[in-house]
Scaffold this motif. Structure first.
Motif, PDB file in Angstrom:
ATOM      1  N   GLY A 197       0.882  -1.211  -0.048  1.00 31.37           N
ATOM      2  CA  GLY A 197      -0.068  -0.244  -0.068  1.00 31.37           C
ATOM      3  C   GLY A 197       0.849   1.331   0.045  1.00 31.37           C
ATOM      4  N   ASP A 235       0.149   4.019  -4.835  1.00 32.29           N
ATOM      5  CA  ASP A 235      -1.185   3.653  -5.313  1.00 32.29           C
ATOM      6  C   ASP A 235      -1.470   3.189  -6.801  1.00 32.29           C
ATOM      7  OD1 ASP A 235      -2.433   4.741  -2.975  1.00 32.29           O
ATOM      8  OD2 ASP A 235      -1.579   6.700  -3.490  1.00 32.29           O
ATOM      9  N   SER A 276      -4.757   1.394  -7.323  1.00 32.27           N
ATOM     10  CA  SER A 276      -5.611   1.295  -5.918  1.00 32.27           C
ATOM     11  C   SER A 276      -7.083   1.529  -6.267  1.00 32.27           C
ATOM     12  CB  SER A 276      -5.087   2.561  -4.870  1.00 32.27           C
ATOM     13  OG  SER A 276      -5.974   2.769  -3.894  1.00 32.27           O
TER      14      SER A 276
END
Length: 497
Positions: free
Chosen positions: A243, A246, A471
């Motif tokens: 994470g 993105d 993302s």
């Protein structure tokens, strides 16, 4: 070969950006604020404005080849005169400003196009711009381009016609541009983001351009973009998995199994204008005295099997000469068949070395053609040597790709360069390139495509897929296979909470 994506576009980063502050926007279209982290594993060579979305073009082409005004108030309509000349009247949006607050005017457009057309401008593709006979300033926001004759591919110029700040660069000779710091880190831009910081080889930081809203409905939704460069693709994928990033670029179909398990993320696979093809040297090889062999070899290629082997089925298999967005101009490939050649032949298949996809393709093609009775040897060269051998005709069959312009006229010089010379083919290409009538253009280019395929000037295989991992928080991202520039609409990106 590095893609000119959001690298030469927008990029920004800090070591570990703080959690974005997100506030509701005044409209339901997006959410204002936040920092997007974009990831790659190739640092851009430069931020040359003519390849960067730090700079806004006059217009762009959407993924369906429809023109979309950017700096222009509306798309122009070409005017033909009785003497055969063509004129485009261009009108900029009123109130546009550079990031330093200076007005963006017709003078900036004229300045940039004059530079492109100048012999002093190093290494720039002038195709199309060399058709402009004169530019005329008609006001602070209006100008015209006059062409010596009808130029039906004029829509290709808009995405490459990127105004440059004349007030910033006029004192600098074009011959000195390549070495000037401005072209490594522009300090006056017209796009939605400006460079706010950089760590060479690692990070480029972009901040929202405070002047971008001038002359437009709004500025960019995002506050900033962090462009982070990882040490290798494995590190990039790890950054996506944790994470930390993105949006990830320069990924391949072979990466899709790993990307499928990245949490809160999705893989976006789209066809590009980069076409994979086989190119026969018509003057060398067993077909030099028997051209019919080329039709047999072309018709025997199992493109589906190649796609499965090299791209796990994610490429768009060719159905004609042109890529899918140009299907209105296209002719269908001859029906495939796997009949025997009737005799044994031998030739070499040249490709670039150190390319896993090409090695797989070569092996599959050798396997397929061996069933016809052809003894094919796989040969490879580093990219520079490969291109040199193509240029001097030192090959029999070559496996390569080409990033085509989104207009069928771009095939004509390719045919000429590689010896597929024929009066009928030349006549059809000339007819398509001499008229603005869409019906006549379609008829001419369909005939050219049919003749090209009949003669097996090349063997179209498929369009390369572009793989981007994004993302699920990112909205508004839309890959553009036409431009090969994935940040073409970055002003419309936004992040949900």
């Amino acid at each position: 070969m590095k893609r000119a994506l959001l690298l030469a576009v927008l990029v920004v980063a800090c070591q570990s950006p703080p959690a974005p502050t997100v506030t509701a926007s005044p409209t339901p279209a997006g959410i204002r604020g936040g920092t997007l982290v974009m990831a790659d594993w190739e640092y851009p060579d430069s931020l040359d404005p003519l390849h960067a979305t730090l700079f806004e073009p006059l217009w762009t082409l959407d993924p369906d080849l429809h023109p979309v005004p950017r700096l222009l108030a509306a798309m122009p309509a070409p005017r033909l005169a009785r003497d055969g000349t063509m004129t485009l009247d261009l009108k900029l949006r009123p109130g546009l400003r550079w990031s330093d607050g200076s007005p963006l005017t017709a003078d900036d457009v004229i300045f940039a196009v004059d530079a492109i057309r100048s012999d002093a401008y190093p290494g720039r593709d002038r195709s199309g711009f060399d058709q402009i006979a004169a530019q005329e300033r008609k006001g602070a926001t209006e100008l015209s381009w006059r062409f010596a004759r009808a130029y039906p591919a004029w829509q290709l110029l808009g995405p490459r016609a990127i105004p440059l700040p004349a007030h910033r660069l006029a004192a600098l000779a074009p011959t000195a541009w390549a070495a000037d710091p401005y072209f490594q880190r522009p300090d006056v831009v017209s796009g939605p983001f400006t460079i706010s910081g950089a760590v060479p080889g690692q990070l480029i930081q972009l901040a929202a351009n405070p002047e971008y809203a001038a002359g437009r409905e709004r500025g960019p939704w995002l506050d900033a973009i962090t462009y982070r460069v990882y040490l290798g693709k494995a590190a990039l994928i790890s950054g996506l998995q944790t994470g930390e990033a993105d949006l990830g670029f320069h990924l391949l179909s072979s990466d899709l199994p790993q990307l499928a398990v990245v949490p809160h993320s999705r893989s976006v696979v789209t066809p590009t204008m980069r076409g994979e093809l086989l190119l026969p040297n018509r003057a060398a090889g067993p077909w030099a005295r028997d051209p019919g062999l080329l039709q047999t070899l072309a018709a025997s290629v199992d493109r589906g099997a190649l796609n499965s082997a090299a791209f796990n089925g994610s490429a768009t298999v060719a159905t004609g000469l042109f890529p899918t967005p140009l299907e209105q101009y296209d002719a269908a490939l001859p029906p495939p068949h796997g009949s025997s050649l009737g005799r044994s032949i031998a030739f070499s298949l040249l490709a670039t070395c150190d390319d896993q996809v090409r090695q797989v393709e070569q092996a599959e093609l050798v396997r397929q053609w061996s069933r016809l009775g052809a003894a094919v040897s796989a040969d490879c060269e580093p990219r520079a040597t490969f291109l040199a051998r193509l240029a001097r005709g030192d090959f029999q069959m070559a496996l390569l790709s080409n990033a085509w312009e989104p207009d069928p006229s771009s095939w004509a010089p390719f045919a000429t360069s590689f010896g597929c010379l024929d009066p009928v083919l030349d006549q059809d290409f000339a007819a398509g390139g001499a008229t603005l009538d869409p019906t006549v253009r379609r008829t001419a280019y369909r005939a050219a495509a049919s003749e090209w395929l009949r003669q097996a000037c090349s063997f179209p295989l498929y369009q390369w897929p572009a793989v981007v991992q994004g993302s699920t928080r990112l909205h508004g991202f839309e890959p553009n296979p036409v431009l090969g520039l994935d940040s073409w609409n970055a002003a419309g990106w936004w992040l949900s909470a």
